[in-house]
Design a protein around this motif. Structure first.
Motif, PDB file in Angstrom:
ATOM      1  N   GLY A   1       0.809  -1.221   0.000  1.00 45.64           N
ATOM      2  CA  GLY A   1       0.000   0.000   0.000  1.00 45.64           C
ATOM      3  C   GLY A   1       0.838   1.264   0.000  1.00 45.64           C
ATOM      4  N   SER A   2       0.172   2.387   0.342  1.00 45.15           N
ATOM      5  CA  SER A   2       0.838   3.686   0.396  1.00 45.15           C
ATOM      6  C   SER A   2       1.388   3.926   1.791  1.00 45.15           C
ATOM      7  N   HIS A   3       2.370   4.812   1.881  1.00 49.55           N
ATOM      8  CA  HIS A   3       2.949   5.246   3.163  1.00 49.55           C
ATOM      9  C   HIS A   3       3.510   4.087   3.976  1.00 49.55           C
ATOM     10  N   CYS A   4       3.894   3.014   3.339  1.00 51.56           N
ATOM     11  CA  CYS A   4       4.557   1.925   4.066  1.00 51.56           C
ATOM     12  C   CYS A   4       6.046   2.232   4.145  1.00 51.56           C
ATOM     13  N   LYS A   5       6.726   1.571   5.052  1.00 54.28           N
ATOM     14  CA  LYS A   5       8.193   1.657   5.119  1.00 54.28           C
ATOM     15  C   LYS A   5       8.728   0.234   5.070  1.00 54.28           C
ATOM     16  N   ILE A   6       9.591  -0.024   4.087  1.00 53.47           N
ATOM     17  CA  ILE A   6      10.106  -1.383   3.887  1.00 53.47           C
ATOM     18  C   ILE A   6      11.627  -1.336   3.981  1.00 53.47           C
ATOM     19  N   GLY A   7      12.185  -2.184   4.833  1.00 51.06           N
ATOM     20  CA  GLY A   7      13.636  -2.294   4.923  1.00 51.06           C
ATOM     21  C   GLY A   7      14.217  -1.292   5.900  1.00 51.06           C
ATOM     22  N   PRO A   8      15.550  -1.097   5.905  1.00 54.29           N
ATOM     23  CA  PRO A   8      16.509  -1.753   5.001  1.00 54.29           C
ATOM     24  C   PRO A   8      16.602  -3.263   5.276  1.00 54.29           C
ATOM     25  N   PHE A   9      17.117  -3.998   4.320  1.00 53.88           N
ATOM     26  CA  PHE A   9      17.362  -5.450   4.433  1.00 53.88           C
ATOM     27  C   PHE A   9      16.082  -6.239   4.711  1.00 53.88           C
ATOM     28  N   ALA A  10      15.011  -5.982   3.974  1.00 62.22           N
ATOM     29  CA  ALA A  10      13.788  -6.772   4.122  1.00 62.22           C
ATOM     30  C   ALA A  10      13.662  -7.720   2.936  1.00 62.22           C
ATOM     31  N   HIS A  11      12.981  -8.841   3.156  1.00 60.71           N
ATOM     32  CA  HIS A  11      12.823  -9.858   2.114  1.00 60.71           C
ATOM     33  C   HIS A  11      11.344 -10.220   2.006  1.00 60.71           C
ATOM     34  N   LEU A  12      10.723  -9.808   0.921  1.00 62.14           N
ATOM     35  CA  LEU A  12       9.325 -10.186   0.667  1.00 62.14           C
ATOM     36  C   LEU A  12       9.347 -11.281  -0.383  1.00 62.14           C
ATOM     37  N   ARG A  13       8.712 -12.411  -0.077  1.00 61.73           N
ATOM     38  CA  ARG A  13       8.892 -13.584  -0.947  1.00 61.73           C
ATOM     39  C   ARG A  13       7.707 -13.911  -1.828  1.00 61.73           C
ATOM     40  N   GLY A  14       6.747 -13.010  -1.922  1.00 58.31           N
ATOM     41  CA  GLY A  14       5.599 -13.258  -2.796  1.00 58.31           C
ATOM     42  C   GLY A  14       4.346 -13.536  -2.000  1.00 58.31           C
ATOM     43  N   GLY A  15       3.195 -13.167  -2.579  1.00 56.97           N
ATOM     44  CA  GLY A  15       1.916 -13.363  -1.899  1.00 56.97           C
ATOM     45  C   GLY A  15       1.776 -12.467  -0.684  1.00 56.97           C
ATOM     46  N   VAL A  16       2.487 -11.342  -0.689  1.00 58.89           N
ATOM     47  CA  VAL A  16       2.440 -10.422   0.451  1.00 58.89           C
ATOM     48  C   VAL A  16       1.508  -9.258   0.109  1.00 58.89           C
ATOM     49  N   ILE A  17       0.525  -9.032   0.978  1.00 54.47           N
ATOM     50  CA  ILE A  17      -0.382  -7.894   0.774  1.00 54.47           C
ATOM     51  C   ILE A  17      -0.285  -7.001   1.992  1.00 54.47           C
ATOM     52  N   LEU A  18       0.176  -5.782   1.797  1.00 47.85           N
ATOM     53  CA  LEU A  18       0.303  -4.835   2.901  1.00 47.85           C
ATOM     54  C   LEU A  18      -0.670  -3.693   2.657  1.00 47.85           C
ATOM     55  N   GLU A  19      -1.496  -3.385   3.659  1.00 44.00           N
ATOM     56  CA  GLU A  19      -2.339  -2.187   3.556  1.00 44.00           C
ATOM     57  C   GLU A  19      -1.456  -0.962   3.790  1.00 44.00           C
ATOM     58  N   ASP A  20      -2.065   0.219   3.888  1.00 42.69           N
ATOM     59  CA  ASP A  20      -1.284   1.451   4.045  1.00 42.69           C
ATOM     60  C   ASP A  20      -0.630   1.528   5.427  1.00 42.69           C
ATOM     61  N   TYR A  21       0.432   2.291   5.516  1.00 45.55           N
ATOM     62  CA  TYR A  21       1.134   2.595   6.782  1.00 45.55           C
ATOM     63  C   TYR A  21       1.635   1.346   7.507  1.00 45.55           C
ATOM     64  N   VAL A  22       2.057   0.339   6.774  1.00 45.71           N
ATOM     65  CA  VAL A  22       2.651  -0.847   7.412  1.00 45.71           C
ATOM     66  C   VAL A  22       4.168  -0.668   7.410  1.00 45.71           C
ATOM     67  N   LYS A  23       4.816  -1.100   8.494  1.00 46.29           N
ATOM     68  CA  LYS A  23       6.284  -1.041   8.557  1.00 46.29           C
ATOM     69  C   LYS A  23       6.861  -2.449   8.599  1.00 46.29           C
ATOM     70  N   ILE A  24       7.754  -2.730   7.661  1.00 46.12           N
ATOM     71  CA  ILE A  24       8.480  -4.006   7.641  1.00 46.12           C
ATOM     72  C   ILE A  24       9.951  -3.623   7.736  1.00 46.12           C
ATOM     73  N   GLY A  25      10.561  -3.910   8.866  1.00 45.38           N
ATOM     74  CA  GLY A  25      11.904  -3.365   9.103  1.00 45.38           C
ATOM     75  C   GLY A  25      13.036  -4.290   8.703  1.00 45.38           C
ATOM     76  N   ASN A  26      14.187  -4.083   9.339  1.00 43.16           N
ATOM     77  CA  ASN A  26      15.400  -4.819   8.928  1.00 43.16           C
ATOM     78  C   ASN A  26      15.378  -6.283   9.342  1.00 43.16           C
ATOM     79  N   PHE A  27      15.875  -7.112   8.426  1.00 40.73           N
ATOM     80  CA  PHE A  27      15.943  -8.564   8.604  1.00 40.73           C
ATOM     81  C   PHE A  27      14.568  -9.145   8.927  1.00 40.73           C
ATOM     82  N   VAL A  28      13.576  -8.680   8.216  1.00 40.45           N
ATOM     83  CA  VAL A  28      12.222  -9.237   8.332  1.00 40.45           C
ATOM     84  C   VAL A  28      11.902  -9.920   7.012  1.00 40.45           C
TER      85      VAL A  28
END
Ligand code: UD1
Ligand code: CA
Length: 426
Positions: free
Chosen positions: A290-317
């Motif tokens: 979605g919009s306004h998310c923060k991804i990383g640094p060093f994040a790994h999304l492997r497919g089939g991931v749905i994030l709504e707005d304002y989600v944070k996925i941080g380092n080594f996630v």
């Protein structure tokens, strides 16, 4: 509607691999898959023939699993591209429309260009159209030889070209559109009197001209689209080109990507504006961010991931096959797989969803409802549901459902032995 023939029988010797060339992947999609998708996304093609030969069984099995509507056609032995296409003749004996032919090793080709190419062919009333591109260093590619008036004369392979022809910068992309009924007789006339002793598909142009048919050229705007792959060096370069095209698209759409050079985003990932991607992220497969998310640094999304707005996925996630609602954070050292996670959840550092049972090899689902707070270093053993608002104390090992607004603690109480160290020292 047109029919397509995709040539995928070649060995790809220079890949130095046990895997046939067309089954090599970029972002886990095969080269052949990219070509098939580009052709079918035009909406102008209603049948795919894939010429298979080298490791035919493996390519056929791949098609059966992923493109069951595509028809494999065996070419054995492989006597050249002209021979390859002629293998489809028995299937298209009575067909009278247009056929588009593509090399199977050009994953960067886009549906837009293939569509424009087919429409150009139809609108000019040509019997045969060849796709070309301009290369400063055309190397081993076939040269487009034009007459003085600019019309197409022939294609000459680099190995057969004279020194003057070698200077030509316009090359054959390996994509052709033809009026099947009119051009089909050309295949019976192909000869092998050339440098490689092969039946060249490219010789159909000369044949068309000699038989009073109209042959034409369509020149690609972006030459990278026909970047062909013959080695792992070229495979890596194609991946880089595809990634850089994807990143430019997202930047243009308002996504902030701090370091394009270390960010990998699969072409099948959607990202909303004002999301920030920090350096060194690897985003693979099909995802929707979605919009306004923060991804990383060093994040790994492997497919089939749905994030709504304002989600944070941080380092080594690492996140796989997981839906996460808005304002949820998973900021550090976490694995989330096969999960459904609500809004306003805090996933503490080091949280793991244990979704895989190695004995049964089954994967199970984790459900975490809105407003749940998970303490650091917790293991959520699926299948399990944590109901709304529940808290998990740090180092929780959650093996059964937790009711709404409850606190679940699994650690033993802290014991403090006063002066224990001092006593040991005396
Ligand atoms: C071909 C073209 C060349 C063009 C280039 C673009 C011919 C004679 N030359 O050369 O003009 O500039 O592509 O990349 O066509 N294949 C088969 N069966 C065969 C031989 C090849 O299915 O018997 C398949 C390969 O798997 C590959 C495609 O045809 O997907 C092209 O074959 P390749 O040997 O790579 O042709 P090039 O020499 O690159
Ligand atoms: Ca090639």
């Amino acid at each position: 509607m047109v029919k397509s023939i995709i040539m995928a029988a070649g060995k790809g010797t220079r890949m130095k691999s046990d895997t046939p060339k067309v089954l090599h992947t970029i972002f886990e999609k095969t080269l052949l898959g990219y070509v098939l998708d580009a052709v079918n996304k035009t909406g102008l093609c209603d049948e795919n023939f894939v010429i298979v030969g080298h490791q035919a069984e493996r390519v056929e099995e791949y098609l059966k699993d992923n493109y069951p509507f595509a028809k494999p056609v065996l070419q054995s032995p492989q006597l050249g591209t002209g021979h390859a296409v002629s293998m489809a003749i028995p299937y298209l004996k009575d067909y009278t429309g247009e056929v588009i032919i593509l090399n199977g090793d050009i994953p960067l080709i886009t549906a837009d260009s293939v569509k424009e190419f087919i429409e150009f062919h139809t609108s000019t009333g040509a019997d045969l159209t060849v796709m070309s591109a301009l290369f400063e260093e055309p190397g081993n590619l076939g040269r487009i030889v034009r007459n003085k008036d600019g019309s197409l004369d022939s294609i000459v392979e680099a190995k057969d070209a004279n020194s003057e022809q070698k200077e030509i910068k316009e090359i054959n992309a390996g994509v052709y559109c033809l009026n099947w009924e009119k051009i089909m007789p050309a295949f019976a006339n192909l000869k092998t009197n050339n440098a490689q002793g092969e039946y060249y598909l490219t010789d159909i142009i000369k044949w068309a001209n000699e038989n009073g048919l109209k042959a034409n050229v369509y020149t690609l705007k972006d030459k990278n689209e026909i970047y062909g792959i013959n080695s792992k060096v070229e495979l890596a370069e194609a991946a880089r080109l595809l990634n850089s095209r994807t990143i430019t698209k997202h930047l243009t759409n308002g996504v902030e990507i701090i370091d394009p050079a270390t960010t990998w985003i699969s072409p099948e990932t959607e990202i909303g504006a004002d999301t920030v991607i920090y350096p060194s992220c690897y985003i693979n497969g099909k995802n929707k961010i979605g919009s306004h998310c923060k991804i990383g640094p060093f994040a790994h999304l492997r497919g089939g991931v749905i994030l709504e707005d304002y989600v944070k996925i941080g380092n080594f996630v690492e996140v796989k096959k997981t839906t996460i609602k808005s304002h949820t954070n998973a900021c550090h050292l976490t694995y989330l797989g096969d999960s459904e996670i609500g809004a306003n959840v805090n996933v503490g550092a080091g949280t793991i969803t244990a979704n895989f049972n190695p004995l049964t090899r089954e994967k199970s689902k984790t459900v975490i409802k809105d407003n749940v707070k998970i303490g650091s270093n917790s293991v959520i053993v699926a299948p399990v549901t944590i109901e709304e608002g529940a808290n998990i104390g740090a180092v929780g090992v959650i093996t059964k459902d937790v009711p709404a607004w409850a606190l679940a603690i699994t650690r033993s109480p802290l014991k403090v032995l006063e002066n224990w160290v001092k006593r040991k020292l005396h």
